[in-house]
Design an enzyme around this catalytic site. Structure first.
Site, short mmCIF file in Angstrom:
data_model
loop_
_atom_site.label_atom_id
_atom_site.label_comp_id
_atom_site.label_asym_id
_atom_site.label_seq_id
_atom_site.Cartn_x
_atom_site.Cartn_y
_atom_site.Cartn_z
N ASP A 132 59.52 1.41 -5.37
CA ASP A 132 59.16 1.65 -6.13
C ASP A 132 60.92 1.84 -7.02
O ASP A 132 60.91 2.31 -8.53
CB ASP A 132 58.78 3.16 -5.86
CG ASP A 132 57.95 3.39 -7.95
OD1 ASP A 132 57.94 2.35 -8.92
OD2 ASP A 132 58.08 4.80 -8.30
N LEU A 156 46.39 0.63 -7.07
CA LEU A 156 45.85 -0.17 -5.67
C LEU A 156 44.56 0.44 -4.66
O LEU A 156 45.25 1.58 -4.26
CB LEU A 156 47.23 -0.52 -4.52
CG LEU A 156 46.34 -1.65 -3.66
CD1 LEU A 156 46.28 -2.91 -3.66
CD2 LEU A 156 47.08 -1.38 -2.07
N CYS A 186 34.75 -2.07 -7.05
CA CYS A 186 35.39 -1.76 -8.57
C CYS A 186 33.57 -2.08 -8.92
O CYS A 186 33.02 -0.38 -8.82
CB CYS A 186 35.52 -1.92 -9.52
SG CYS A 186 37.48 -1.50 -9.14
N ASP A 241 46.66 12.70 -13.34
CA ASP A 241 45.81 12.12 -11.39
C ASP A 241 44.56 11.78 -12.27
O ASP A 241 43.98 10.97 -11.45
CB ASP A 241 46.13 12.79 -10.67
CG ASP A 241 47.21 13.32 -9.60
OD1 ASP A 241 47.88 12.43 -10.07
OD2 ASP A 241 47.77 14.79 -9.00
N CYS A 243 42.68 9.32 -13.01
CA CYS A 243 41.71 8.29 -13.05
C CYS A 243 41.97 7.68 -11.79
O CYS A 243 40.76 7.32 -11.39
CB CYS A 243 42.30 6.49 -13.79
SG CYS A 243 44.19 6.73 -12.95
N CYS A 247 37.89 8.89 -8.87
CA CYS A 247 37.35 7.21 -8.30
C CYS A 247 36.70 7.98 -7.03
O CYS A 247 37.27 8.44 -6.67
CB CYS A 247 39.05 6.44 -7.53
SG CYS A 247 38.46 4.77 -7.20
#
Length: 315
Positions: A132, A156, A186, A241, A243, A247
């Site tokens: 990163d 990801l 998704c 955090d 999203c 999930c």
């Protein structure tokens, strides 16, 4: 068993021994589709003040520009999901990835150990390792190597483990056995789109306006946070955090086993008033080896002040 299969197997085993949860292999090549998508995203200005995203464009989409003669991009995933979270529901929130020691240092050491292992077992292998901090499209390489799909929130997602993972890469001039991408699972779910309080995720998903993302506003942005986001930050002082929390695939998240990612003993129990009274001395103690140091004391205070003002206005 041919040498490619044998090398692929022993590299996979060593990565697991070093603590990586998943590893995948993709053929090093120019990323045509990803290049078009990145160019469109940049042209729309969705990177905000992250000017570095426009730098080294060709290196981002062509691994042979980073490692001449590159044949394989090895993608790795390292779990950071914590066993416990912050205890005061009113306390300003910190993204889970920043609870412990800065992942750049932790993973770089493990990647160097993996690369040394490859050279010892194979011989004269040239390559570089990344965490990163270089022009590498890590999510796209992880997708190409079958480690998951890039979800509507642009993170990801691994089908058996969710998205609370750091991604890392080794680009080498060694030919290995390549994995295949998997499909997008998704489906019709749009929870991340609906949950984002700043509307950073496009209505259909898969595109994030970086300049509206809470992580960008609290970490990358050096100027004052725009007033339009007042009352919309949902109490996040560093990163976000949301999203990931909404999930459904993160129901498969399991706690990490990395001692370096354990938080400072006082961090998770700090109350709202303690954060608001945070001194530079306490900041240095709490985040001595943390990624939070990136925003500096002044940056975190800016974020805390912005949250406090937003709260006052909504009362």
């Amino acid at each position: 068993m041919d040498h490619r299969t044998r090398y692929t197997r022993i590299i996979r085993e060593e990565a697991g021994r070093l603590g990586f949860a998943f590893i995948g292999f993709a053929k090093a090549m120019h990323m045509d589709e990803e290049a078009r998508r990145l160019e469109s995203w940049l042209n729309k200005g969705l990177h905000g003040e992250m000017g570095y995203m426009a730098n080294h464009f060709e290196k981002r989409v062509d691994p042979t520009k980073l490692v001449p003669g590159a044949k394989t991009v090895i993608s790795l995933m390292y779990n950071y999901f914590p066993e416990q979270g912050q205890t005061d529901p009113e306390a300003p929130k910190l993204s889970r990835y920043a609870y412990g020691k800065d992942y750049h240092f932790v993973l770089k050491d493990k990647l160097k150990a993996l690369f040394t292992f490859i050279q010892e077992k194979v011989g004269a292998v040239e390559g570089r390792v990344f965490v990163d901090s270089a022009p590498v499209l890590e999510r796209d390489w992880a997708r190409r190597s079958g480690l998951g799909w890039v979800g509507r929130n642009t993170l990801l997602i691994h089908p058996k483990a969710g998205s609370y993972f750091f991604l890392a890469e080794a680009i080498v001039d060694l030919e290995l056995v390549y994995d295949e991408p998997i499909k997008d699972y998704c489906g019709t779910c749009t929870r991340c789109v609906e949950a984002c309080p700043t509307d950073a995720i496009s209505p259909g998903g898969y595109v994030v306006d970086g300049s509206r993302c809470i992580s960008y506003l609290t970490i990358e942005l050096r100027a004052s946070i725009p007033e339009e986001f007042s009352g919309k930050m949902e109490n996040w002082m560093f990163g976000c955090d949301i999203c990931q929390e909404v999930c459904p695939w993160n129901r498969f998240s399991t706690p990490h086993k990395e001692p370096d990612f354990e938080p400072h003993p006082d961090l998770l129990s700090m109350r709202e008033e303690e954060w608001q009274e945070l001194t530079e001395e306490v900041f240095r103690e709490l985040f001595r080896k943390s990624a939070v140091k990136r925003t500096k004391y002044s940056g975190l205070k800016r974020n805390l002040d912005f949250l406090r003002e937003g709260k006052k206005q909504s009362e």
